[in-house]
Motif scaffolding. Structure first.
Motif, PDB file in Angstrom:
ATOM      1  N   ASN A   1       0.904  -1.382  -0.087  1.00  0.00           N
ATOM      2  CA  ASN A   1      -0.108  -0.133  -0.253  1.00  0.00           C
ATOM      3  C   ASN A   1       1.206   1.178  -0.385  1.00  0.00           C
ATOM      4  O   ASN A   1       0.158   2.063  -0.663  1.00  0.00           O
ATOM      5  N   ARG A   2       2.003   0.895   1.259  1.00  0.00           N
ATOM      6  CA  ARG A   2       2.428   2.950   0.498  1.00  0.00           C
ATOM      7  C   ARG A   2       3.263   2.265  -0.054  1.00  0.00           C
ATOM      8  O   ARG A   2       3.755   4.159  -0.425  1.00  0.00           O
ATOM      9  N   ILE A   3       4.371   1.332  -1.612  1.00  0.00           N
ATOM     10  CA  ILE A   3       4.561   1.629  -2.557  1.00  0.00           C
ATOM     11  C   ILE A   3       3.904   2.359  -3.413  1.00  0.00           C
ATOM     12  O   ILE A   3       3.822   3.412  -4.259  1.00  0.00           O
ATOM     13  N   ILE A   4       2.584   1.850  -3.671  1.00  0.00           N
ATOM     14  CA  ILE A   4       1.384   2.266  -4.254  1.00  0.00           C
ATOM     15  C   ILE A   4       1.366   3.636  -4.018  1.00  0.00           C
ATOM     16  O   ILE A   4       1.237   4.767  -5.220  1.00  0.00           O
ATOM     17  N   GLN A   5       1.170   3.724  -2.606  1.00  0.00           N
ATOM     18  CA  GLN A   5       0.415   5.313  -2.381  1.00  0.00           C
ATOM     19  C   GLN A   5       1.734   6.545  -2.757  1.00  0.00           C
ATOM     20  O   GLN A   5       1.881   7.449  -4.082  1.00  0.00           O
ATOM     21  N   ILE A   6       3.038   5.868  -2.601  1.00  0.00           N
ATOM     22  CA  ILE A   6       4.908   7.102  -2.873  1.00  0.00           C
ATOM     23  C   ILE A   6       4.345   7.109  -4.580  1.00  0.00           C
ATOM     24  O   ILE A   6       4.005   8.078  -4.990  1.00  0.00           O
ATOM     25  N   ILE A   7       4.302   5.468  -5.186  1.00  0.00           N
ATOM     26  CA  ILE A   7       4.776   6.160  -6.711  1.00  0.00           C
ATOM     27  C   ILE A   7       3.041   6.826  -7.740  1.00  0.00           C
ATOM     28  O   ILE A   7       2.710   7.392  -8.427  1.00  0.00           O
ATOM     29  N   SER A   8       1.827   6.587  -6.659  1.00  0.00           N
ATOM     30  CA  SER A   8       0.449   6.915  -7.348  1.00  0.00           C
ATOM     31  C   SER A   8       0.722   8.712  -6.885  1.00  0.00           C
ATOM     32  O   SER A   8       0.120   9.007  -7.750  1.00  0.00           O
ATOM     33  N   ASN A   9       1.224   8.550  -5.946  1.00  0.00           N
ATOM     34  CA  ASN A   9       2.048  10.812  -5.658  1.00  0.00           C
ATOM     35  C   ASN A   9       2.948  10.939  -6.440  1.00  0.00           C
ATOM     36  O   ASN A   9       1.997  12.147  -7.395  1.00  0.00           O
ATOM     37  N   LEU A  10       3.218  10.451  -6.951  1.00  0.00           N
ATOM     38  CA  LEU A  10       4.005  10.845  -8.398  1.00  0.00           C
ATOM     39  C   LEU A  10       3.601  10.892  -9.240  1.00  0.00           C
ATOM     40  O   LEU A  10       3.866  11.931 -10.077  1.00  0.00           O
ATOM     41  N   LEU A  11       3.043   9.317  -9.606  1.00  0.00           N
ATOM     42  CA  LEU A  11       2.285   9.818 -11.045  1.00  0.00           C
ATOM     43  C   LEU A  11       1.245  10.849 -11.040  1.00  0.00           C
ATOM     44  O   LEU A  11       0.740  11.776 -12.482  1.00  0.00           O
ATOM     45  N   SER A  12       0.369  11.728  -9.988  1.00  0.00           N
ATOM     46  CA  SER A  12      -0.013  12.902  -9.700  1.00  0.00           C
ATOM     47  C   SER A  12       0.414  13.791 -10.393  1.00  0.00           C
ATOM     48  O   SER A  12      -0.811  14.226 -11.008  1.00  0.00           O
ATOM     49  N   ASN A  13       1.135  14.144  -9.711  1.00  0.00           N
ATOM     50  CA  ASN A  13       1.798  15.084  -9.939  1.00  0.00           C
ATOM     51  C   ASN A  13       1.747  14.825 -11.486  1.00  0.00           C
ATOM     52  O   ASN A  13       1.718  16.305 -12.009  1.00  0.00           O
ATOM     53  N   ALA A  14       2.798  14.482 -11.639  1.00  0.00           N
ATOM     54  CA  ALA A  14       3.344  14.033 -13.097  1.00  0.00           C
ATOM     55  C   ALA A  14       1.737  14.696 -14.039  1.00  0.00           C
ATOM     56  O   ALA A  14       2.292  15.318 -15.225  1.00  0.00           O
TER      57      ALA A  14
END
Length: 179
Positions: free
Chosen positions: A69-82
């Motif tokens: 869940n935390r790895i998903i959260q990190i990459i999701s946040n980076l993709l959201s910003n992108a």
């Protein structure tokens, strides 16, 4: 507005838990392609018109240890910003082995980029590059806290007007320890 308020509430809780060193992690072996395929499906429709989201060729048999869940959260946040800051071009993401020590994840875009004078502050709390975009300015700070808590490091390379690449490394799980 209710979704934004819920995100703010969750961000504040995560940040407080990280600072109090009370955030619990469910560390286990994770097949990395599964995370990326889930995120590809989640984000392909969130890109702006004319922007391509591309999951790069990756090792589909690679594992690491971490909290799903935390790895998903990190990459999701980076993709959201992108997706917010890339009006045209492409967003690439994926991972690569730095065997035997770690795995490196990345999200790279052809977006607005980050001004040099802001690069040193990008992972601090409440830093927002564009106050007209929705967000709290907590996401990258939380990403840094989560990556650090899982034994990794996070950084950014960026050039204003040309895009950014956010990367983070996590320890790798040796294949003989995966059941």
């Amino acid at each position: 507005n209710s979704e934004m308020l819920l995100n703010l509430f969750n961000d504040i809780l995560d940040l407080a838990s990280l600072e109090a060193d009370s955030l619990k992690f469910n560390i286990r072996p994770i097949k990395l392609i599964d995370i990326c395929l889930q995120l590809e499906q989640q984000f392909w429709h969130k890109t702006q018109n004319g922007v391509k989201l591309i999951l790069d060729d990756v090792d589909t048999d690679m594992y690491t240890s971490g909290d799903w869940n935390r790895i998903i959260q990190i990459i999701s946040n980076l993709l959201s910003n992108a997706t917010k800051f890339t009006p045209k071009g492409e967003i690439h993401f994926g991972y690569q082995s730095l065997y035997p020590v770690s795995v490196q994840f990345y999200v790279s875009d052809t977006g607005n980029g980050i001004p040099k004078d802001k690069l040193g502050h990008i992972f601090e709390r409440f830093v927002q590059l564009n106050e007209f975009q929705p967000g709290t300015g907590l996401g990258l700070s939380i990403c840094k806290g989560l990556v650090t808590a899982m034994g990794g490091t996070i950084w950014v390379n960026s050039e204003e007007g040309k895009g950014s690449t956010f990367s983070f490394k996590l320890p790798i799980t040796p294949p003989d320890t995966i059941s």
